[in-house]
Every structure is written in C-alpha cells, then in structure tokens.
Design a protein around this motif. Structure first.
Motif, short mmCIF file in Angstrom:
data_model
loop_
_atom_site.label_atom_id
_atom_site.label_comp_id
_atom_site.label_asym_id
_atom_site.label_seq_id
_atom_site.Cartn_x
_atom_site.Cartn_y
_atom_site.Cartn_z
N GLY A 31 10.33 -7.93 15.72
CA GLY A 31 9.53 -7.83 14.52
C GLY A 31 9.01 -6.57 14.13
N LEU A 32 8.28 -6.54 12.90
CA LEU A 32 7.72 -5.12 12.55
C LEU A 32 6.15 -5.00 12.58
CD1 LEU A 32 9.64 -4.97 9.19
CD2 LEU A 32 9.96 -3.62 11.31
N SER A 33 6.01 -3.90 12.76
CA SER A 33 4.53 -3.56 13.20
C SER A 33 3.77 -3.00 12.16
CB SER A 33 4.27 -2.59 14.65
OG SER A 33 2.95 -1.87 14.15
N ARG A 34 2.78 -3.74 11.35
CA ARG A 34 2.16 -3.32 10.33
C ARG A 34 1.37 -1.83 10.55
NH1 ARG A 34 -1.63 -5.29 5.69
NH2 ARG A 34 -2.92 -3.36 5.47
N ASP A 35 0.76 -1.78 11.89
CA ASP A 35 0.18 -0.70 12.06
C ASP A 35 0.97 0.43 12.36
OD1 ASP A 35 -2.05 -2.24 12.16
OD2 ASP A 35 -2.01 -2.51 14.41
N LYS A 36 1.97 0.35 12.92
CA LYS A 36 3.17 1.64 13.18
C LYS A 36 3.59 1.89 11.62
CE LYS A 36 4.83 0.93 17.72
NZ LYS A 36 5.96 0.47 18.34
N ILE A 37 4.06 1.05 10.86
CA ILE A 37 4.49 1.56 9.60
C ILE A 37 3.51 1.96 8.73
CG2 ILE A 37 5.57 0.50 7.31
CD1 ILE A 37 6.89 -1.68 9.34
N GLY A 38 2.25 1.16 8.69
CA GLY A 38 1.16 2.00 8.02
C GLY A 38 0.92 3.58 8.29
N ALA A 39 0.72 3.64 9.66
CA ALA A 39 0.28 5.08 10.18
C ALA A 39 1.56 5.86 9.77
CB ALA A 39 0.24 4.89 11.61
N LYS A 40 2.68 5.50 9.82
CA LYS A 40 3.79 6.26 9.34
C LYS A 40 3.78 6.66 7.58
CE LYS A 40 6.54 7.75 11.68
NZ LYS A 40 6.25 8.98 12.40
N GLY B 250 2.24 10.61 3.69
CA GLY B 250 1.52 11.13 2.21
C GLY B 250 2.04 9.69 1.23
N ILE B 251 2.63 8.70 1.65
CA ILE B 251 3.20 7.81 0.69
C ILE B 251 2.03 6.90 0.17
CG2 ILE B 251 4.70 5.74 0.67
CD1 ILE B 251 6.32 6.99 2.71
N VAL B 252 0.89 6.82 0.93
CA VAL B 252 -0.02 5.86 0.72
C VAL B 252 -1.34 6.67 1.20
CG1 VAL B 252 -0.04 4.46 2.86
CG2 VAL B 252 -1.00 3.59 0.88
N THR B 253 -2.65 6.08 0.67
CA THR B 253 -3.84 6.57 1.12
C THR B 253 -4.61 5.44 1.95
OG1 THR B 253 -5.27 5.54 -0.73
CG2 THR B 253 -4.20 8.03 -1.01
N ILE C 233 9.19 0.58 4.40
CA ILE C 233 10.47 0.91 5.39
C ILE C 233 11.68 1.42 4.42
CG2 ILE C 233 9.91 -0.35 7.18
CD1 ILE C 233 12.14 -2.35 6.47
N PHE C 234 11.51 0.87 3.06
CA PHE C 234 12.51 0.92 2.06
C PHE C 234 12.05 2.52 1.30
CE2 PHE C 234 12.71 -3.51 2.24
CZ PHE C 234 13.88 -3.82 2.99
N ALA C 235 11.21 3.05 1.43
CA ALA C 235 10.64 4.14 0.59
C ALA C 235 11.54 5.38 0.82
CB ALA C 235 8.97 4.38 0.94
N ALA C 236 11.82 6.23 0.09
CA ALA C 236 12.66 7.38 0.01
C ALA C 236 12.05 8.40 1.12
CB ALA C 236 13.03 7.95 -0.98
N GLY C 237 12.79 8.76 2.14
CA GLY C 237 12.27 9.60 2.94
C GLY C 237 11.24 9.02 4.22
N PHE C 238 11.46 7.87 3.97
CA PHE C 238 10.43 7.25 4.97
C PHE C 238 10.78 7.59 6.55
CE2 PHE C 238 8.82 3.91 7.76
CZ PHE C 238 7.33 4.13 7.42
N SER C 239 12.21 7.55 6.64
CA SER C 239 12.69 7.54 7.97
C SER C 239 12.99 8.97 8.28
CB SER C 239 13.93 6.79 8.08
OG SER C 239 14.88 7.00 7.15
N THR C 240 12.83 9.60 9.38
CA THR C 240 13.26 10.75 9.93
C THR C 240 13.47 10.64 11.37
OG1 THR C 240 11.01 11.53 10.69
CG2 THR C 240 11.59 11.99 8.49
N ALA C 241 13.95 11.43 11.83
CA ALA C 241 14.50 11.35 13.49
C ALA C 241 13.29 10.99 14.43
CB ALA C 241 15.04 12.99 13.94
N ALA C 242 12.06 11.49 13.73
CA ALA C 242 10.81 11.38 14.64
C ALA C 242 10.20 9.93 14.58
CB ALA C 242 9.86 12.11 14.03
#
Length: 190
Positions: A105-114, A119-122, A138-147
């Motif tokens: 599953g997906l973690s709201r906390d991890k995704i929110g923190a990312k 800077g996608i959200v306040t 997870i679908f936002a442009a540039g959301f994913s990076t190697a880190a």
C-alpha cells in the motif's frame, strides 16, 4: 462499419503480461500471481498502442515495490503468494483499466512529506486534504527523483509519465490505497 475494424480486444496487450510478472517475480524472489479479467474488452487500436507503456510501468511498480517478499508477507499475516489483478471493463461509454495489488500500500505520511519537500503543497493545504488527494501527488510532474525511490518504496517513479500517456488518450488516472493492504491504479479512457 469502418470504425469497427479499428476495435481490438485488450487481450492483444494483456496476453504479454503474465510472462512479464513471472520474470519480475523470479528476479525479485517473490511469489506473484497475475489475475486477468475482461481481456475481451474492445478498444480502439490507437488506445492499445498508447496503453502498453503505462501498463507495463504500473505492473512493474506493483511487482517491484508493491508486493512484498514471501517472508515479509507471512510475517504480516498475508499469504506468501502476492496477487496483482489486471482488469478491464466498459462502463457507460468509457473503458476502465485497473491494476490492483495486495502489497504494502501507499503511505499518506511519506507521500505528504515528499510533496512538502518538493514544494507541491503547503502544510495548511496538506492538513485539509483527503488520503486519496494526497496519494494523487504520485502523479505530479517531477514528484519522483532518485532520492524518492527508497523512501517512497519506488511508487512515485515515473508515475508522472504514466499520467501524461493516459492524458494523451484524453483519459484520466486515479489511485486508491490502504496502507499495508493494497493499491489500485485506475485508467479511465473515453
């Protein structure tokens, strides 16, 4: 009548995936079963061409990062065998294609923190959002990076590309998940 000839069953595409999942399971040492439903659903030929990449991407994500290894699954009270379900159906003029896995599953906390970090959200916005709204990051442009790969369990990787591909078809993509239990990605295509 000319239009009908362009329609093809999704089987043409879906038929390739059992092998993909078999190979991924072998590579990762996991036990994964791919269940396919609605392969007889017909779509325009152009849709089949455009749908291949996003589907492979999401299926690969499910196998690599969604479904846990047999030991981890057993420890959390699941069957050692993980399941990925790929299904398609005609629903009132649109075709819905769904990929669901019974993995971590997906973690709201991890995704929110990312998303905050990116800077996608306040903080304020995040506090008022539903889990599903947060997961959509997870679908936002540039959301994913190697880190992001390790701490987001890889789920964010390239999901912006998946979204772009589906939007080319004038379609939309959605995600729903329950942490520790399952993740479902839905493509809706006109």
């Amino acid at each position: 009548a000319g239009m009908r000839t362009r329609m093809q069953p999704l089987e043409k595409l879906f038929g390739k995936y059992p092998r993909l999942i078999r190979d991924l399971a072998q590579k990762t040492g996991k036990k994964i079963e791919l269940v396919i439903e609605g392969a007889e659903t017909e779509v325009d030929k152009s849709v089949i061409e455009e749908l291949g990449d996003p589907l492979v991407h999401v299926l690969r994500n499910s196998a690599d990062h969604g479904v846990e290894g047999p030991d981890e699954r057993t420890e959390s009270g699941k069957e050692a065998l993980g399941t990925i379900k790929l299904s398609a159906a005609n629903e009132g003029g649109v075709v819905k294609v769904t990929i669901e896995d019974d993995g971590k599953g997906l973690s709201r906390d991890k995704i929110g923190a990312k998303a905050l970090e990116r800077g996608i959200v306040t903080e304020t916005e995040l506090a008022t959002m539903s889990d599903r709204e947060v997961m959509r990051f997870i679908f936002a442009a540039g959301f994913s990076t190697a880190a992001a790969v390790s701490d987001l369990s890889g789920r964010g990787v390239g999901m912006d590309v998946v979204r772009t591909n589906i939007e080319k078809l004038k379609g939309s993509v959605d995600v729903d998940s329950e942490a520790g239990k399952w993740t479902r990605i839905t493509f809706t295509i006109p």
